[in-house]
Design an enzyme around this catalytic site. Sequence first.
Site, PDB file in Angstrom:
ATOM      1  N   HIS A 373      -4.177 -76.344 -38.022  1.00  0.00           N
ATOM      2  CA  HIS A 373      -5.406 -75.915 -38.619  1.00  0.00           C
ATOM      3  C   HIS A 373      -5.894 -76.909 -39.486  1.00  0.00           C
ATOM      4  O   HIS A 373      -6.988 -76.833 -39.834  1.00  0.00           O
ATOM      5  CB  HIS A 373      -5.145 -74.580 -39.554  1.00  0.00           C
ATOM      6  CG  HIS A 373      -3.962 -73.751 -38.848  1.00  0.00           C
ATOM      7  ND1 HIS A 373      -3.142 -72.734 -39.422  1.00  0.00           N
ATOM      8  CD2 HIS A 373      -3.754 -73.396 -37.556  1.00  0.00           C
ATOM      9  CE1 HIS A 373      -2.360 -72.142 -38.600  1.00  0.00           C
ATOM     10  NE2 HIS A 373      -2.802 -72.638 -37.225  1.00  0.00           N
ATOM     11  N   CYS A 686     -14.316 -78.663 -22.746  1.00  0.00           N
ATOM     12  CA  CYS A 686     -14.008 -78.460 -24.051  1.00  0.00           C
ATOM     13  C   CYS A 686     -12.880 -78.838 -24.848  1.00  0.00           C
ATOM     14  O   CYS A 686     -12.738 -78.598 -25.938  1.00  0.00           O
ATOM     15  CB  CYS A 686     -14.466 -76.795 -24.601  1.00  0.00           C
ATOM     16  SG  CYS A 686     -12.885 -75.867 -23.830  1.00  0.00           S
TER      17      CYS A 686
HETATM   18  C1  PEP Z   1      -7.966 -76.686 -24.578  1.00  0.00           C
HETATM   19  O1  PEP Z   1      -6.617 -76.594 -24.124  1.00  0.00           O
HETATM   20  O2  PEP Z   1      -8.382 -78.054 -24.152  1.00  0.00           O
HETATM   21  C2  PEP Z   1      -8.545 -76.342 -25.650  1.00  0.00           C
HETATM   22  C3  PEP Z   1      -9.781 -76.342 -25.690  1.00  0.00           C
HETATM   23  O3  PEP Z   1      -8.017 -75.017 -26.157  1.00  0.00           O
HETATM   24  P1  PEP Z   1      -7.087 -75.467 -27.327  1.00  0.00           P
HETATM   25  O4  PEP Z   1      -7.195 -76.751 -27.701  1.00  0.00           O
HETATM   26  O5  PEP Z   1      -7.688 -74.516 -28.316  1.00  0.00           O
HETATM   27  O6  PEP Z   1      -5.834 -75.123 -26.652  1.00  0.00           O
END
Ligand code: PEP
Length: 761
Positions: A373, A686
């Site tokens: 975080h 993402c």
């Molecule tokens: C990912 O896994 O690429 C993602 C965007 O989710 P997190 O990083 O929150 O697991």
Amino acid sequence: MPQRDTSAQNTLGLLREIRGLMAGEEKVQARLDKFVDVIAAKMDVDVASIYLQRRGGRLELCATRGLDPAAVHTTLLNSGEGLVGQVAYTARSLNLADAAGHPMFAYKPETGEDKFRSFLGVPMLRGGRTLGVLVIQTTDARIFNEDEVEALQTVAMILAEIAIEDERAADKAGKLRGIRLSLDSPESYSGKAFSAGLVYGKAHLHVPPMLAGALIAEDPDAEEARIEDGITRLRADVDMLVSGDAANLSRASKEIFESYRMFAYDRKWVDRLREAVHSGLTAEAATERVRNEHRARLQKARDPYLRARLHDLEDLANRMLRILSGEKSSGAKIAMPENAVLLARDLGPAELLDYDSTKLRGIVLEEGSPSSHTAIICRALGLPLVGRVSGILDNVENGDVVLLDGETAEVNIRPLETVEDGFKLRMGARGELQKAFEALKGKPAVTKDGRSLSLQLNAGLLVDLPQIDRAGADGIGLFRTEFQFMVSEFMPRLEAQTDLYREAIVAAGDRPVTFRTLDLGGDKILPYSDPVPEENPALGWRSIRIALDRPGLMRYQLRALIAAGAGKYLRVMFPMVATVDEFIAAKALFNREVQRASRSGVELPHKIEVGVMMETPALAWSVNAICDHADFVSVGANDLMQFFFAADRDNARVSDRYDVLHPAALSIMRFIAQGCERHNIPVSVCGEIAGRPLEAMCLIALGYNNLSMSSTGIGPVKAAAMHLDAGKLREFIDPLISIHSRLNTVRDHVKEWCEQEGVPI
Ligand code: PEP
Ligand code: MG
């Protein structure tokens, strides 16, 4: 409470005299001379000597009562040489009835020490370092008793602090030539860059050192009572952590707390605290002293297990200091320089937010992880963060100049002028670049060959929201809803969830916000729930799997999302889906909540889209089938790549082992993009790679028009994309990643191509 005996009374008397001397205005040498006089008299010995460390590590006799005064500033010993060198090297006391009989004895004729037989040397410890050695000797052959050893160690600790303070105030007190107790040599470290940016600043330690004035007890009985109370409370605290009391269980694993408990109940540790306080120190100073002793010893250990124990002990000591003095021990409450670089072992998000953000310029952690975080908040606030910089805390002092490079992951402490100058030049160049990105803010992201891109923001907390406008993002492509749960002390209630989602929608205005439902488990553990122990948490009962097995929490969240989206455009997606069935089941839950809301007359969103995160190779392989059910697909490349390469994204040993620009990785990304395109389903990326210009250019070339990233990525990706002929790069990449490819990565090839084509990556 033990009765204070005569020897303890003597120690107290000695400490009082030392306190009296501390108040004086003499030059450093005069003070040292007085110290040895007082020590010799009060401890009733023939010799008291202070050896301090010179530049380069040799020990110099700086003051003596009893040895030949002509030896002062003449007698020098290497670290490890002679008994004094041995004490310094091992950071342990040496108590001998017959010094000359010891195999390490090195005779220094100029001192005239041949007439003295017994020897007690103790290290002057501060932080994890030995600044010097304090020695007492007698003509008779005797072993000093435990109380005497204890007393001398206490005095040594105080002298170490005084020596440092004297040195800092050198203008007033005059320097001892050649002696350098404060750290002064430049040090360079490298770690892992968790948040980009360059900072020139002053060191500020999260756990501040103690001041010499706060070391000696005014009322020793009261201090003894305080340490006993502290020990009791510390144990109760740790017991609660171990038993997993819901309100107190932090995200650190139980195993760590078990080892805390081991130390908290360790008789030796507690006895050392009691002894230290009994000898006249304040409860805080006693804790500090015991910590110093352990640190100095364990630091020599190469064994990673032992070093990890050192960390446990440090944590325990910090906890004890907090108990003893409320929150006073937190560096957040102590005056911080204007351009502070905060240094800590690790830092929770709440601790970080406790600091005055107008003065904080950057952060260095000995630990930390990119998906912590703290790292995420740093990226949101634009604060550079370098983590996993091991050993830095032992070599930095408050106020040291720090050059923090969140790009190369280097940290320079007390840099040479030339290094500083070079760094400032780079800072200037980066500033120019930032201005150039700033100028792009209002412009649409369109490639040279006319592809219109959408560059969105990854967010999750309130602090992220202003970044939508600041970075000129086209929306929020990934809103990590679990962050609100992770930073709260208690489970956020329905209204709190609804409020946050509504604020995100309002902040985005007419730009879309894509909410991801709770992605818990793996490394994302709630402070108020008991983690289920698992062999492989990343592959375990997490995320959508929990939501489908125990749908209560997700239903509650979906209700909040629907309420927040009233009259607006609502986009929701489910994480960690491995099979199409899971998505269908999750979507059915969502639809049921929409119907429920509709039945109760609640205003619904005017448009709803339900998508899926593509984070498992199995789902990637089912791209055709999932496109029949999902309104959109968002590739979570962080997880997809960790599962694709079977490499834990949070394990520093393996996380960088495979390049995401490996032909196999790009092939699967291309496969997903092509599948979605065939079905006319919008697809985005993402994961972190979407925010790195070189990787982002590859993704755009492979067909992704929609990328979501942290705010610092948007400018650089846009600047590069506007110079990119995506079709041409596609033609370049396709043959490199064909099934016949034998490459480990196409990174260098694409980099060279971009350089030739004038794409600024
Ligand atoms: C990912 O896994 O690429 C993602 C965007 O989710 P997190 O990083 O929150 O697991
Ligand atoms: Mg993920």
